[in-house]
Design an enzyme around this catalytic site. Sequence first.
Site, PDB file in Angstrom:
ATOM      1  N   CYS A 157       0.805  -1.225   0.000  1.00 46.27           N
ATOM      2  CA  CYS A 157       0.000   0.000   0.000  1.00 46.27           C
ATOM      3  C   CYS A 157       0.837   1.274   0.000  1.00 46.27           C
ATOM      4  CB  CYS A 157      -0.946  -0.001   1.195  1.00 46.27           C
ATOM      5  SG  CYS A 157      -1.894  -1.535   1.329  1.00 46.27           S
ATOM      6  N   HIS A 292      -2.846   8.334   5.413  1.00 45.93           N
ATOM      7  CA  HIS A 292      -3.104   7.004   4.849  1.00 45.93           C
ATOM      8  C   HIS A 292      -4.515   6.580   5.234  1.00 45.93           C
ATOM      9  CE1 HIS A 292      -2.129   3.207   3.083  1.00 45.93           C
ATOM     10  NE2 HIS A 292      -2.234   2.538   4.214  1.00 45.93           N
ATOM     11  N   GLU A 303      -1.216   5.600  13.012  1.00 47.26           N
ATOM     12  CA  GLU A 303      -0.891   6.805  12.249  1.00 47.26           C
ATOM     13  C   GLU A 303      -1.141   8.060  13.075  1.00 47.26           C
ATOM     14  OE1 GLU A 303      -1.539   8.890   7.866  1.00 47.26           O
ATOM     15  OE2 GLU A 303      -2.854   7.231   8.460  1.00 47.26           O
ATOM     16  N   LYS A 322      -9.980   8.152   1.671  1.00 51.73           N
ATOM     17  CA  LYS A 322     -10.437   6.767   1.511  1.00 51.73           C
ATOM     18  C   LYS A 322     -11.888   6.574   1.939  1.00 51.73           C
ATOM     19  CE  LYS A 322      -5.992   4.331   1.668  1.00 51.73           C
ATOM     20  NZ  LYS A 322      -5.026   5.397   1.912  1.00 51.73           N
ATOM     21  N   HIS A 327      -9.803   1.889  -0.562  1.00 49.70           N
ATOM     22  CA  HIS A 327      -8.353   1.659  -0.523  1.00 49.70           C
ATOM     23  C   HIS A 327      -7.910   0.914  -1.773  1.00 49.70           C
ATOM     24  CE1 HIS A 327      -4.382   1.165   0.717  1.00 49.70           C
ATOM     25  NE2 HIS A 327      -4.505   0.284   1.691  1.00 49.70           N
ATOM     26  N   PHE A 386       1.321  -3.054   4.099  1.00 46.41           N
ATOM     27  CA  PHE A 386       1.632  -4.384   4.615  1.00 46.41           C
ATOM     28  C   PHE A 386       3.126  -4.662   4.429  1.00 46.41           C
ATOM     29  CE2 PHE A 386      -2.774  -6.614   4.000  1.00 46.41           C
ATOM     30  CZ  PHE A 386      -3.278  -5.868   5.047  1.00 46.41           C
TER      31      PHE A 386
END
Length: 400
Positions: A157, A292, A303, A322, A327, A386
């Site tokens: 990502c 993110h 985050e 998002k 995503h 990830f």
Amino acid sequence: MLLGVGPDGPVRGRRVAVTGMGVVSCCGIGLDAFWDGLQNPAPEGERRVVGFDPTAWFGPKQVRRVDRFAQFSVAAADMALIDAGEIGADPDRSGVVFATGVGGLETLQDQIGVFHEKGPRRVSPFLIPMMMVNAGAAHVSMHAGWHGPCETIATACAAGTHAIAAAARLVATGRCDVAIGGGAEAAMVGIGMAAFSNMTALSSEGKSRPFDARRDGFVCAEGGAALVLEDFDHARRRGARIYAELLGSGSTADAHHITAPAPGGNGAAACMELAIADAGVSPRDIGHINAHGTSTPLNDLAESQAIEKVFGSTSPPVTSIKGVTGHALGGAGAIEAVATTLTIDRRLIPPTAGFEQPDPEIHLDVVHGQARPWDPAPALSNSFGFGGHNGCLVIGPPPA
């Protein structure tokens, strides 16, 4: 961008201008439709790209030999090149760095079915060139006719953000006068969705609620985006429209877990600090953060903790697109870099759709409800993937 440290101190590279953008997203294809989509409430249902016609870029025979993620790559890059105008760069000094998380998963799934149902001799000879992760970058370079570096980044990502950073460094170091950076993903096929669902990464309600107390997972999406990154002086000489300046970038690893972020967001905080230092600014200069913000319990908390580590108790205005876009995995960072650049260009911070109930553990100024006017300043665009991959960009307004 900071290229290193020499005997006389930091060595800075050439300035990097953003002169063109293109986007293929579930909330709109093209800059204006995409921007309008970001102002809307969170949509219901899947985040697939509707109305995309690949025959605008590929002939009837070729279109069957290019996976959907690579089609998105070419479409976004071509839009960005058209938006940039007549660049006039040497093809040997023009490069492509494109990203994806999983590449041609649709093609792989289809051909595994053919293998089991019809036997190995019926498997398509185009399986490998369609599924390979570098297909997007390869098709972009062929479409543009550019002979400079052509590279692929697949850091989950964070890949789209890393690709833009790498493309910018090609320009900053002088290897290229212009480069296309971006990313694309089209992994919303049965096997992919089943895997994400079984690992409990997806929202059980199918709702993306970044930083909201009720968040319970992300909503998978597809799409892609691209930025034309150009030597600032070259762009000025040709009279290009300069949307923004890519000031710096950062990259770190959590080295913690294959899917979960490091507790406390230490890796993400270090990445933001590196990007800010690379840009030659300080945390107090950052006027906005495009987070993110995936809508997962662990990611959003980590985050927010990372942002607090870098900025203290008072963060700049934060948004996650998002809530609208979902995503898009390896394409997300590129889509969000376009959103951040448009936020600067249009002097509005989009709202975080789906955010209604603040989480008492998250202490951020989350923009929600409606877009917020602002005086553009350097902005952070964050991507955390990830594997513990962290990527951050600092994008600033062009000089007056």
